[in-house]
Design a protein around this motif. Structure first.
Motif, PDB file in Angstrom:
ATOM      1  N   ASP A  89       1.030  -1.297  -0.067  1.00  0.00           N
ATOM      2  CA  ASP A  89       0.004  -0.195  -0.131  1.00  0.00           C
ATOM      3  C   ASP A  89       0.628   1.256  -0.165  1.00  0.00           C
ATOM      4  O   ASP A  89       0.119   2.505   0.256  1.00  0.00           O
ATOM      5  N   GLY A  90       2.169   1.095  -0.212  1.00  0.00           N
ATOM      6  CA  GLY A  90       2.909   2.368  -0.199  1.00  0.00           C
ATOM      7  C   GLY A  90       3.512   2.648   1.137  1.00  0.00           C
ATOM      8  O   GLY A  90       4.400   3.945   0.957  1.00  0.00           O
ATOM      9  N   VAL A  91       3.471   2.112   2.100  1.00  0.00           N
ATOM     10  CA  VAL A  91       4.003   2.330   3.327  1.00  0.00           C
ATOM     11  C   VAL A  91       5.508   2.061   3.595  1.00  0.00           C
ATOM     12  O   VAL A  91       6.100   1.035   3.086  1.00  0.00           O
ATOM     13  N   PRO A  92       6.344   3.043   3.816  1.00  0.00           N
ATOM     14  CA  PRO A  92       7.691   2.491   4.105  1.00  0.00           C
ATOM     15  C   PRO A  92       8.075   1.681   5.294  1.00  0.00           C
ATOM     16  O   PRO A  92       8.411   2.161   6.285  1.00  0.00           O
ATOM     17  N   VAL A  93       8.214   0.256   4.934  1.00  0.00           N
ATOM     18  CA  VAL A  93       8.551  -0.619   5.825  1.00  0.00           C
ATOM     19  C   VAL A  93       9.845  -1.257   5.485  1.00  0.00           C
ATOM     20  O   VAL A  93       9.989  -1.761   4.163  1.00  0.00           O
ATOM     21  N   ILE A  94      10.308  -1.915   6.642  1.00  0.00           N
ATOM     22  CA  ILE A  94      11.444  -2.881   6.395  1.00  0.00           C
ATOM     23  C   ILE A  94      11.306  -3.864   7.427  1.00  0.00           C
ATOM     24  O   ILE A  94      10.916  -3.430   8.697  1.00  0.00           O
ATOM     25  N   GLY A  95      11.421  -5.049   6.999  1.00  0.00           N
ATOM     26  CA  GLY A  95      11.251  -6.154   8.027  1.00  0.00           C
ATOM     27  C   GLY A  95      12.466  -6.866   8.610  1.00  0.00           C
ATOM     28  O   GLY A  95      13.485  -6.850   8.006  1.00  0.00           O
ATOM     29  N   ILE A  96      12.579  -7.368   9.725  1.00  0.00           N
ATOM     30  CA  ILE A  96      13.362  -8.313  10.407  1.00  0.00           C
ATOM     31  C   ILE A  96      12.976  -9.533  10.779  1.00  0.00           C
ATOM     32  O   ILE A  96      12.050  -9.604  11.588  1.00  0.00           O
ATOM     33  N   PRO A  97      13.443 -10.659  10.330  1.00  0.00           N
ATOM     34  CA  PRO A  97      12.835 -11.919  10.712  1.00  0.00           C
ATOM     35  C   PRO A  97      13.195 -12.563  12.183  1.00  0.00           C
ATOM     36  O   PRO A  97      14.457 -12.547  12.536  1.00  0.00           O
ATOM     37  N   LYS A  98      12.232 -12.494  12.943  1.00  0.00           N
ATOM     38  CA  LYS A  98      12.450 -13.061  14.412  1.00  0.00           C
ATOM     39  C   LYS A  98      11.680 -14.219  14.690  1.00  0.00           C
ATOM     40  O   LYS A  98      10.411 -13.999  14.850  1.00  0.00           O
ATOM     41  N   SER A  99      12.074 -15.337  14.950  1.00  0.00           N
ATOM     42  CA  SER A  99      11.272 -16.378  15.179  1.00  0.00           C
ATOM     43  C   SER A  99      12.180 -17.801  15.679  1.00  0.00           C
ATOM     44  O   SER A  99      12.945 -18.130  15.077  1.00  0.00           O
ATOM     45  N   VAL A 100      11.888 -18.085  16.903  1.00  0.00           N
ATOM     46  CA  VAL A 100      12.454 -19.267  17.281  1.00  0.00           C
ATOM     47  C   VAL A 100      12.332 -20.753  16.470  1.00  0.00           C
ATOM     48  O   VAL A 100      12.764 -21.636  16.471  1.00  0.00           O
ATOM     49  N   HIS A 101      11.189 -20.384  15.624  1.00  0.00           N
ATOM     50  CA  HIS A 101      10.638 -21.591  14.741  1.00  0.00           C
ATOM     51  C   HIS A 101      11.565 -21.742  13.376  1.00  0.00           C
ATOM     52  O   HIS A 101      11.612 -22.521  12.620  1.00  0.00           O
ATOM     53  N   ASN A 102      12.309 -20.457  13.205  1.00  0.00           N
ATOM     54  CA  ASN A 102      13.189 -20.303  11.959  1.00  0.00           C
ATOM     55  C   ASN A 102      12.209 -20.663  10.670  1.00  0.00           C
ATOM     56  O   ASN A 102      12.648 -21.223   9.844  1.00  0.00           O
ATOM     57  N   ASP A 103      10.978 -20.136  10.695  1.00  0.00           N
ATOM     58  CA  ASP A 103      10.067 -20.416   9.661  1.00  0.00           C
ATOM     59  C   ASP A 103       9.533 -19.062   8.693  1.00  0.00           C
ATOM     60  O   ASP A 103       8.516 -19.407   8.135  1.00  0.00           O
ATOM     61  N   VAL A 104      10.477 -17.971   8.939  1.00  0.00           N
ATOM     62  CA  VAL A 104      10.297 -16.902   7.968  1.00  0.00           C
ATOM     63  C   VAL A 104      10.945 -17.207   6.470  1.00  0.00           C
ATOM     64  O   VAL A 104      11.867 -17.401   6.303  1.00  0.00           O
ATOM     65  N   ASN A 105       9.954 -17.227   5.631  1.00  0.00           N
ATOM     66  CA  ASN A 105      10.320 -17.638   4.231  1.00  0.00           C
ATOM     67  C   ASN A 105      11.381 -16.338   3.663  1.00  0.00           C
ATOM     68  O   ASN A 105      10.824 -15.250   3.989  1.00  0.00           O
ATOM     69  N   GLY A 106      12.351 -16.924   2.697  1.00  0.00           N
ATOM     70  CA  GLY A 106      13.229 -16.077   2.407  1.00  0.00           C
ATOM     71  C   GLY A 106      14.502 -15.790   3.188  1.00  0.00           C
ATOM     72  O   GLY A 106      15.707 -15.398   2.502  1.00  0.00           O
ATOM     73  N   SER A 107      14.423 -16.098   4.409  1.00  0.00           N
ATOM     74  CA  SER A 107      15.912 -16.136   5.037  1.00  0.00           C
ATOM     75  C   SER A 107      15.994 -17.472   5.847  1.00  0.00           C
ATOM     76  O   SER A 107      15.057 -18.283   6.124  1.00  0.00           O
ATOM     77  N   ASP A 108      17.418 -17.927   5.715  1.00  0.00           N
ATOM     78  CA  ASP A 108      17.582 -19.185   6.122  1.00  0.00           C
ATOM     79  C   ASP A 108      17.837 -19.288   7.899  1.00  0.00           C
ATOM     80  O   ASP A 108      17.819 -20.376   8.449  1.00  0.00           O
ATOM     81  N   TYR A 109      17.700 -18.092   8.292  1.00  0.00           N
ATOM     82  CA  TYR A 109      17.992 -17.874   9.784  1.00  0.00           C
ATOM     83  C   TYR A 109      17.045 -16.844  10.391  1.00  0.00           C
ATOM     84  O   TYR A 109      16.946 -15.795   9.729  1.00  0.00           O
ATOM     85  N   SER A 110      16.274 -17.115  11.394  1.00  0.00           N
ATOM     86  CA  SER A 110      15.497 -16.171  11.990  1.00  0.00           C
ATOM     87  C   SER A 110      16.190 -15.726  13.610  1.00  0.00           C
ATOM     88  O   SER A 110      16.519 -16.621  14.102  1.00  0.00           O
ATOM     89  N   LEU A 111      15.966 -14.502  13.859  1.00  0.00           N
ATOM     90  CA  LEU A 111      16.629 -14.252  15.027  1.00  0.00           C
ATOM     91  C   LEU A 111      16.072 -15.010  16.288  1.00  0.00           C
ATOM     92  O   LEU A 111      14.795 -15.002  16.348  1.00  0.00           O
ATOM     93  N   GLY A 112      17.022 -15.567  17.070  1.00  0.00           N
ATOM     94  CA  GLY A 112      16.404 -16.401  18.310  1.00  0.00           C
ATOM     95  C   GLY A 112      16.268 -17.698  17.881  1.00  0.00           C
ATOM     96  O   GLY A 112      16.279 -18.531  19.234  1.00  0.00           O
ATOM     97  N   PHE A 113      16.568 -18.232  16.669  1.00  0.00           N
ATOM     98  CA  PHE A 113      16.576 -19.520  16.629  1.00  0.00           C
ATOM     99  C   PHE A 113      17.730 -20.280  17.310  1.00  0.00           C
ATOM    100  O   PHE A 113      17.530 -21.458  17.836  1.00  0.00           O
ATOM    101  N   SER A 114      18.851 -20.058  16.947  1.00  0.00           N
ATOM    102  CA  SER A 114      20.169 -20.631  17.605  1.00  0.00           C
ATOM    103  C   SER A 114      19.974 -20.729  19.041  1.00  0.00           C
ATOM    104  O   SER A 114      20.188 -21.838  19.859  1.00  0.00           O
ATOM    105  N   THR A 115      19.554 -19.779  19.841  1.00  0.00           N
ATOM    106  CA  THR A 115      19.656 -19.670  21.190  1.00  0.00           C
ATOM    107  C   THR A 115      18.425 -20.726  21.683  1.00  0.00           C
ATOM    108  O   THR A 115      18.735 -21.464  22.848  1.00  0.00           O
ATOM    109  N   ALA A 116      17.283 -20.542  20.994  1.00  0.00           N
ATOM    110  CA  ALA A 116      16.266 -21.564  21.485  1.00  0.00           C
ATOM    111  C   ALA A 116      16.672 -23.076  21.342  1.00  0.00           C
ATOM    112  O   ALA A 116      16.220 -23.886  22.077  1.00  0.00           O
ATOM    113  N   LEU A 117      17.410 -23.493  20.179  1.00  0.00           N
ATOM    114  CA  LEU A 117      17.970 -24.791  20.362  1.00  0.00           C
ATOM    115  C   LEU A 117      18.955 -25.093  21.392  1.00  0.00           C
ATOM    116  O   LEU A 117      18.876 -26.268  21.967  1.00  0.00           O
ATOM    117  N   GLY A 118      19.862 -24.458  21.822  1.00  0.00           N
ATOM    118  CA  GLY A 118      20.740 -24.655  22.746  1.00  0.00           C
ATOM    119  C   GLY A 118      19.945 -24.802  23.945  1.00  0.00           C
ATOM    120  O   GLY A 118      20.312 -25.721  24.998  1.00  0.00           O
TER     121      GLY A 118
END
Length: 414
Positions: free
Chosen positions: A144-173
């Motif tokens: 809709d023309g809004v100036p948005v920038i996204g950052i993937p953050k998910s312990v499930h590592n399931d955000v399409n487009g990125s092989d890594y989402s913030l929080g995933f590595s720590t969740a595993l450990g």
């Protein structure tokens, strides 16, 4: 008219280690480049409930993120800005701001208000840190023309487009560490330990944690299970262990196979929003209410709200089948808390640096990503709404033995 340059930031979805590190880094970098940073509380809800005509609502929903305010947030677990899973395009009646009118019986699309709020605040960019659902709405705004920038953050590592989402590595450990700690308790009590990990819609993280921790059996949302088949396998695992215990890991939205659900209705009603079975019997409508409850339970994995309780119910079902007491422990919030590990610290800082590069270049409608063969890059934000390339978790699961296939490790991607 706002004279200062402003950007906004919000976090949506479940908590993930490293998100506050990323937030602080963005704040510092933005301030160094002459921006004022507004933090919206409780994800999209902060934008929903901000009323440009009411000065009091600013203090209730928006934080001015200064260096002093952000100085120590990188040492805090949880979401400093708080977080919700609300989708403004489908705002439920109980979340409808009073100043926008009476709540409707059906979910309301409040995107026009979101856009008007962003414009009223004079934001040059809105940074959205969140899971796939949060970022999907961000992509809707970008269209809709809004100036948005996204950052993937998910312990499930399931955000399409990125092989890594913030929080995933720590969740595993953390998940592996907590399961190992549960081993000592299960062994001392000589019991089966049922450990509920994470997974409202996907069992990927639960499976990876289970394999890394050496759990005996695994249950995931993608593949319903038959308790009568699982119970004897767990007892065999227990008997074959010299310490006489076994470990079963369970994702949050795990389901019983449909053909067996009526058998376990007394236990499963605890997951339903419908009337209880006891109420159904009391009014003489058992069959009809049973059908209503079963239909409600069947939607659990598709609900947008948080799903809890499946691990406890599964424990009760297995106890009733085996006649043995079992040890139950949920880990969801513990996995999401705590100090981020090295991977998530690096990921947080790199995502922040790339995000501010996009802001400075006025490159909006993008999502920052980590991709195996490309390192840290940015992609069109609408990639998060696509499913091509997503992992089919069921392909890595052996439904006969309730275990993960060995190549599940490659599904981690990082």
């Amino acid at each position: 008219m706002h004279m200062e340059k402003r950007i906004g930031i919000l976090t949506g979805g479940g908590d993930a280690p490293g998100q506050n590190v990323c937030l602080k880094s963005i704040v510092y970098r933005a301030i160094d480049r002459g921006y004022a940073v507004l933090g919206f509380r409780k994800g999209w809800e902060g934008l929903l409930h901000y009323n440009p005509q009411d000065s009091q609502s600013y203090a209730e929903n928006i934080l001015n993120l200064t260096r002093v305010r952000a100085r120590d947030i990188d040492r805090m677990p949880g979401a400093y800005l708080h977080s919700t899973r609300i989708n403004p395009a489908q705002t439920p009646s109980d979340c409808m701001p009073a100043f926008l009118g009476a709540a409707a019986a059906t979910p309301t699309d409040l995107t026009p208000h979101i856009k008007a709020t962003i414009e009223a605040l004079g934001l040059e960019a809105l940074i959205v840190m969140g899971d796939s659902e949060t970022l999907a709405y961000a992509a809707h705004l970008a269209d809709d023309g809004v100036p948005v920038i996204g950052i993937p953050k998910s312990v499930h590592n399931d955000v399409n487009g990125s092989d890594y989402s913030l929080g995933f590595s720590t969740a595993l450990g953390r998940g592996v560490r907590f399961i190992h700690e549960m081993r000592a308790m299960a062994a001392s009590r000589e019991e089966v330990a049922v450990v509920e990990v994470v997974g409202r819609t996907t069992g990927l993280t639960t499976m990876l944690i289970s394999v890394l921790a050496g759990a005996d059996r695994i249950l995931i949302p993608e593949v319903p299970f038959d308790p009568q088949r699982l119970a004897p396998l767990l007892l065999d695992d227990k008997r074959s262990n010299s310490s006489n215990y076994a470990i079963l890991t369970v994702a949050q939205a795990t389901r019983v196979v449909p053909e067996q659900m009526r058998t376990y209705l007394p236990e499963l009603t605890r997951l339903a929003n419908s009337r209880t079975l006891a109420e159904a019997i009391a009014v003489g409508e058992r069959e009809r209410i049973e059908d209503e409850i079963l239909a409600d339970i069947a939607t659990i994995g598709n609900r947008s709200q948080h799903v809890t309780g499946s691990g406890a119910v599964i424990t009760e079902i297995l106890e009733n089948i085996t006649g043995q007491r079992m040890l139950f422990q949920p880990l969801s919030y513990l996995i999401r808390s705590g100090d981020p590990d090295g991977q998530d610290l690096l990921g947080a800082m790199n995502f922040a640096a790339l995000t501010m590069k996009l802001v400075l270049g006025r490159q909006y409608g993008r999502v920052v990503c980590y991709r195996q063969r490309e390192n840290y890059v940015d992609m069109p934000l609408d990639i998060v709404t696509q499913h091509a390339g997503n992992i089919n978790v069921a392909d890595f699961y052996d439904a006969e033995t309730f275990t993960a296939r060995p190549d599940i490790i490659w599904a981690a991607r990082v």
